[in-house]
Design an enzyme around this catalytic site. Structure first.
Site, mmCIF file in Angstrom:
data_model
loop_
_atom_site.group_PDB
_atom_site.id
_atom_site.type_symbol
_atom_site.label_atom_id
_atom_site.label_comp_id
_atom_site.label_asym_id
_atom_site.label_seq_id
_atom_site.Cartn_x
_atom_site.Cartn_y
_atom_site.Cartn_z
ATOM 1 N N PHE A 23 36.926 48.811 47.465
ATOM 2 C CA PHE A 23 39.174 48.268 47.614
ATOM 3 C C PHE A 23 40.013 48.762 46.238
ATOM 4 C CE2 PHE A 23 40.917 45.253 49.805
ATOM 5 C CZ PHE A 23 42.764 45.091 49.312
ATOM 6 N N ALA A 57 34.677 43.651 45.826
ATOM 7 C CA ALA A 57 34.250 43.553 44.459
ATOM 8 C C ALA A 57 33.384 42.321 45.221
ATOM 9 C CB ALA A 57 34.981 43.196 43.628
ATOM 10 N N PHE A 58 33.727 41.905 46.020
ATOM 11 C CA PHE A 58 33.335 41.043 46.179
ATOM 12 C C PHE A 58 31.850 41.222 46.944
ATOM 13 C CE2 PHE A 58 33.397 36.423 47.480
ATOM 14 C CZ PHE A 58 32.211 36.018 48.383
ATOM 15 N N ALA A 81 37.503 47.061 40.637
ATOM 16 C CA ALA A 81 38.945 46.723 40.450
ATOM 17 C C ALA A 81 39.816 45.681 41.100
ATOM 18 C CB ALA A 81 39.711 47.858 40.664
ATOM 19 N N VAL A 82 40.017 44.467 40.424
ATOM 20 C CA VAL A 82 40.346 43.647 41.495
ATOM 21 C C VAL A 82 41.668 43.496 40.815
ATOM 22 C CG1 VAL A 82 40.175 40.914 41.982
ATOM 23 C CG2 VAL A 82 38.354 42.537 41.701
ATOM 24 N N ALA A 86 49.200 38.355 46.066
ATOM 25 C CA ALA A 86 50.841 37.203 45.795
ATOM 26 C C ALA A 86 49.981 35.931 46.080
ATOM 27 C CB ALA A 86 51.907 37.254 46.945
ATOM 28 N N HIS A 89 43.414 34.481 46.142
ATOM 29 C CA HIS A 89 42.713 35.132 46.753
ATOM 30 C C HIS A 89 42.118 36.070 45.754
ATOM 31 C CE1 HIS A 89 40.370 38.924 48.872
ATOM 32 N NE2 HIS A 89 40.268 37.119 49.833
ATOM 33 N N PHE A 114 28.601 44.930 33.312
ATOM 34 C CA PHE A 114 30.266 44.486 34.580
ATOM 35 C C PHE A 114 30.680 45.524 34.467
ATOM 36 C CE2 PHE A 114 32.211 40.937 36.070
ATOM 37 C CZ PHE A 114 33.504 40.554 35.864
HETATM 38 N N1 LIG Z 1 42.007 42.351 47.075
HETATM 39 C C1 LIG Z 1 40.760 43.189 45.976
HETATM 40 C C2 LIG Z 1 39.319 42.667 47.309
HETATM 41 N N2 LIG Z 1 39.111 41.910 48.057
HETATM 42 C C3 LIG Z 1 38.671 42.149 48.980
HETATM 43 C C4 LIG Z 1 37.287 41.405 48.698
HETATM 44 O O1 LIG Z 1 36.462 42.255 46.996
HETATM 45 C C5 LIG Z 1 35.875 41.631 49.792
HETATM 46 O O2 LIG Z 1 35.678 43.023 50.035
HETATM 47 C C6 LIG Z 1 36.534 41.067 51.003
HETATM 48 O O3 LIG Z 1 36.952 39.838 50.795
HETATM 49 C C7 LIG Z 1 35.690 40.867 51.933
HETATM 50 O O4 LIG Z 1 34.418 40.112 52.007
HETATM 51 N N3 LIG Z 1 38.569 43.637 46.380
HETATM 52 C C8 LIG Z 1 38.703 44.123 44.840
HETATM 53 O O5 LIG Z 1 37.688 44.842 44.889
HETATM 54 N N4 LIG Z 1 39.526 44.262 45.224
HETATM 55 C C9 LIG Z 1 40.846 43.773 45.050
HETATM 56 O O6 LIG Z 1 41.959 43.585 44.912
HETATM 57 C C1 LIG Z 2 42.436 40.621 44.683
HETATM 58 C C2 LIG Z 2 43.060 40.501 45.922
HETATM 59 O O1 LIG Z 2 42.718 39.894 46.610
HETATM 60 C C3 LIG Z 2 44.282 40.461 45.839
HETATM 61 O O2 LIG Z 2 44.083 41.852 46.039
HETATM 62 C C4 LIG Z 2 44.525 40.123 47.093
HETATM 63 O O3 LIG Z 2 46.370 40.200 47.922
HETATM 64 P P1 LIG Z 2 46.992 38.843 47.903
HETATM 65 O O4 LIG Z 2 46.746 37.205 46.920
HETATM 66 O O5 LIG Z 2 48.619 39.616 47.950
HETATM 67 O O6 LIG Z 2 46.525 38.818 49.441
#
Ligand SMILES: Nc1c(NC[C@H](O)[C@H](O)[C@H](O)CO)[nH]c(=O)[nH]c1=O
Ligand SMILES: CC(=O)[C@@H](O)COP(=O)(O)O
Length: 156
Positions: A23, A57-58, A81-82, A86, A89, A114
């Site tokens: 991601f 990342a999760f 990179a998280v 909006a 999440h 980390f």
């Molecule tokens: N929004 C971002 C995510 N979201 C996906 C989660 O990490 C995970 O893969 C999903 O919820 C399925 O379990 N991941 C990132 O690495 N960065 C983001 O900005």
């Molecule tokens: C960090 C996230 O999970 C984020 O990018 C997801 O975006 P949204 O909150 O607009 O669904």
């Protein structure tokens, strides 16, 4: 006073596992490049570095745990990179990833670095992936070498 420190030399025999989230790959690929640069510049052979991709990342902690428990690696580097969206999440992902990585490191007793960017926008992520705020991947690579050597000193 005795100062215990992990030197940045003697890394030729260090084995590194990298877990990277796909991601925001545009950013994460630059974190990986920084980490590989840091490891190479401190003489860690490329053949002693493994890279595992996960969807986001999760999913990093579960693979970091498998790497750490395998006994194959002296340290694990987690890169992702998280970037805030909006909804809330972002908060849940950041919270669980940081708790998960910290737990793996304490359980496995090897350094688990980390290298997860947690930013409000993409500009902040770009700054920390090899531009004006450095490269978090490079920082984690050098930190991993220091931690491995510090733990070796402490185990003597
Ligand atoms: N929004 C971002 C995510 N979201 C996906 C989660 O990490 C995970 O893969 C999903 O919820 C399925 O379990 N991941 C990132 O690495 N960065 C983001 O900005
Ligand atoms: C960090 C996230 O999970 C984020 O990018 C997801 O975006 P949204 O909150 O607009 O669904």
């Amino acid at each position: 006073m005795n100062v215990l420190e992990g030197k940045l030399t003697g890394a030729e025999d260090i084995k590194i596992g990298i877990v990277a989230a796909r991601f925001n790959e545009f950013i994460v690929s630059r974190l990986i490049g920084g980490a590989l640069d840091g490891l190479k510049r401190h003489d860690v052979p490329e053949e002693q570095i493994d890279l595992a991709w996960v969807p986001g990342a999760f999913e990093i902690p579960v693979i970091a745990e498998k790497m750490a428990a395998s006994g194959k690696y002296d340290a694990v580097i987690c890169l992702g990179a998280v970037i805030r969206g909006a909804t809330s999440h972002y908060d849940y992902v950041c919270s669980e990833v940081s708790k998960g990585i910290a737990s793996v490191s304490l359980q496995s007793k090897i350094p688990v670095m980390f290298g997860i960017l947690t930013t409000d926008n993409i500009e902040q992520a770009i700054e920390r992936a090899g531009s004006k705020a450095g490269n978090k991947g490079y920082e984690c690579a050098v930190g991993a070498i220091e931690m491995v050597n510090l733990m070796r000193v402490m185990e003597k």
